[in-house]
Design an enzyme around this catalytic site. Structure first.
Site, PDB file in Angstrom:
ATOM      1  N   ASN A 136       0.845  -1.184   0.000  1.00  0.00           N
ATOM      2  CA  ASN A 136       0.000   0.000   0.000  1.00  0.00           C
ATOM      3  C   ASN A 136       0.884   1.239   0.000  1.00  0.00           C
ATOM      4  OD1 ASN A 136       0.673   0.664   2.794  1.00  0.00           O
ATOM      5  ND2 ASN A 136      -0.578  -1.119   3.320  1.00  0.00           N
ATOM      6  N   ALA A 158       1.097   0.581  11.734  1.00  0.00           N
ATOM      7  CA  ALA A 158       1.451   0.063  10.404  1.00  0.00           C
ATOM      8  C   ALA A 158       0.205  -0.152   9.562  1.00  0.00           C
ATOM      9  CB  ALA A 158       2.219  -1.248  10.541  1.00  0.00           C
ATOM     10  N   ASP A 179      -3.961  -6.509   3.900  1.00  0.00           N
ATOM     11  CA  ASP A 179      -5.006  -7.423   4.370  1.00  0.00           C
ATOM     12  C   ASP A 179      -4.858  -8.822   3.779  1.00  0.00           C
ATOM     13  OD1 ASP A 179      -6.369  -5.569   6.005  1.00  0.00           O
ATOM     14  OD2 ASP A 179      -7.295  -4.679   4.234  1.00  0.00           O
ATOM     15  N   LYS A 220      10.152 -15.624 -11.252  1.00  0.00           N
ATOM     16  CA  LYS A 220       9.346 -14.546 -11.824  1.00  0.00           C
ATOM     17  C   LYS A 220       8.270 -15.130 -12.733  1.00  0.00           C
ATOM     18  CE  LYS A 220       9.553 -10.465 -14.760  1.00  0.00           C
ATOM     19  NZ  LYS A 220      10.405  -9.583 -15.599  1.00  0.00           N
ATOM     20  N   PRO A 251      -2.674 -12.386   8.845  1.00  0.00           N
ATOM     21  CA  PRO A 251      -3.020 -12.334  10.271  1.00  0.00           C
ATOM     22  C   PRO A 251      -3.385 -10.916  10.682  1.00  0.00           C
ATOM     23  CG  PRO A 251      -0.644 -12.587   9.988  1.00  0.00           C
ATOM     24  CD  PRO A 251      -1.266 -12.789   8.642  1.00  0.00           C
ATOM     25  N   ASP A 252      -4.297 -10.792  11.629  1.00  0.00           N
ATOM     26  CA  ASP A 252      -4.757  -9.501  12.132  1.00  0.00           C
ATOM     27  C   ASP A 252      -3.914  -9.145  13.352  1.00  0.00           C
ATOM     28  OD1 ASP A 252      -6.138  -7.381  13.364  1.00  0.00           O
ATOM     29  OD2 ASP A 252      -8.002  -7.989  12.388  1.00  0.00           O
TER      30      ASP A 252
END
Length: 415
Positions: A214, A278, A282, A292, A309-310
């Site tokens: 992100n 952080a 997700d 590749k 993992p959360d």
């Protein structure tokens, strides 16, 4: 607060040693008592007599002086101070400190001390930028050594860049901040508070050259870690990939993936407060390619995603290992407060800092943030401010939280 605080000033070699005389004067004006060790190199630039005149104390120079050892051994000298300040700190002395070498009074006292140490580097820009010096500084910081400077500017050698010794007034301010923050931390719970902070994005590999990520820069998380450390809180930062330098006074662990971040957090979970700043991806690819992935006549590769993992929920629901205070962030693009309130309940964390990360806000990668602070008593809408200011405000709230807990505990004990 400065009365009866004792500073052991170690003056190493370098043209910046002349600033140590002004530093002594300013420390004495603020109420500190100062005792000095002058290295052989330092004595090439200033005299023991000038240092003694300003400290109004004996100046120590020789490890093997029988008189000094009978009156003031190097162990006692290193332990009687409340803070050891190395200013200027040459590249040579920094290297000795990092590697546990001691062949003179200064390096021996520094190795023997059990008191906080502050280094004020001063050297040529190329020496400062050399990988060896940077590795040595990183080692010292990981051990809790406080670093002040260096600053950028013209040097005696005619070059320009980082490496100038900080000005005496700024060093004195850092010394005062150290004692203020140390007092705050010890008043809170009788010992040093500890914190765990996550920062930056995570990179989830698709193959060896591609990943899911992100737009997080890590600025907010890094600023929070630095603000906590500046308040005397023992801080560990678990950082995903960023372009930011490690914050001063913070033990930093570098990771790539969400699973690595979680593992690092779980191994450092014995803390008072955890702040999950952080922006963790997700999802990750279920089976990342070992090679590749090539184009195949216009056919798209089939990527199966699985949930990461959360980390926030895991720390919030860690049972006996749960930090007393768990703080999360909610990066939203719509219904910011409503979504954040639901997230706080779902994750079981204590506080949530919600912010709008829509592209037009410039929050991701930018220098400013607009926070909605969500806790048991409701929602506080903070004004738009720099990420550094957000970090300072949050750090103050954390200190206030633990100070309030201590006051409540004392009251309960009295009743």
């Amino acid at each position: 607060m400065n009365q009866n605080k004792r500073i052991l000033l170690v003056i190493s070699g370098g043209i910046a040693a002349y600033k140590s005389l002004d530093l002594i004067r300013r420390m004495r004006e603020k109420g500190f008592s100062v005792r000095a060790i002058l290295t052989k190199g330092g004595a090439e630039f200033i005299t023991p007599l000038s240092v003694a005149a300003l400290t109004e104390d004996k100046v120590y120079t020789d490890l093997f002086s029988l008189t000094d050892e009978s009156e003031m051994g190097h162990i006692r000298l290193s332990r009687e101070a409340d803070l050891v300040v190395v200013a200027p700190a040459s590249a040579d002395l920094i290297a000795k400190m990092a590697n546990g070498m001691c062949n003179d009074l200064a390096s021996t006292a520094l190795l023997a001390t059990d008191k906080p140490v502050m280094v004020v580097p001063a050297m040529n820009v190329r020496m400062w930028e050399h990988p060896a010096t940077q590795a040595n500084i990183s080692t010292l910081k990981s051990r809790g050594v406080i670093q002040v400077g260096p600053t950028e500017g013209a040097m005696a050698c005619g070059e320009f860049g980082l490496g100038r010794m900080s000005e005496p007034a700024d060093i004195v301010t850092a010394i005062q901040d150290h004692f203020k923050n140390d007092t705050i931390s010890k008043q809170v719970n009788g010992s040093r508070l500890s914190a765990l902070v996550t920062s930056g994005p995570t990179h989830e590999p698709i193959d060896p050259v591609r990943y899911i990520a992100n737009r997080s820069s890590g600025r907010q998380g890094h600023a929070i870690a630095a603000a906590l450390a500046a308040r005397g809180i023992e801080t560990t930062l678990v950082s995903g990939p960023t372009d930011l330098p490690d914050p001063e006074g913070v033990a930093t662990i570098h990771v790539e993936t969400a699973q690595e971040m979680l593992d690092a957090c779980k191994s450092h979970l014995n803390v008072d407060v955890a702040i999950c700043a952080a922006a963790v991806a997700d999802w990750r690819v279920d089976h990342a390619g070992n090679q590749k992935i090539k184009k195949q006549n216009g056919l798209l590769p089939e990527l199966t995603l699985t949930e990461n993992p959360d980390i926030l929920a895991t720390l919030s629901q860690a049972g006996k290992e749960r930090p007393e205070l768990v703080v999360g962030f909610a990066a939203e693009t719509e219904n910011v407060v409503e979504n954040a309130v639901h997230k706080r309940a779902r994750k079981s964390c204590d506080w949530i800092l919600a912010n709008d990360v829509s592209p037009e806000t410039g929050t991701f990668g930018g220098a400013e943030n607009l926070i909605h602070f969500i806790h048991d008593d409701g929602v506080e809408d903070w004004p738009k401010m720099t990420k550094q200011a957000v970090a300072e405000r949050l750090a103050d709230r954390i200190v206030d939280h633990f100070s309030g807990r201590e006051k409540t505990s004392s009251k309960d004990a009295a009743e």
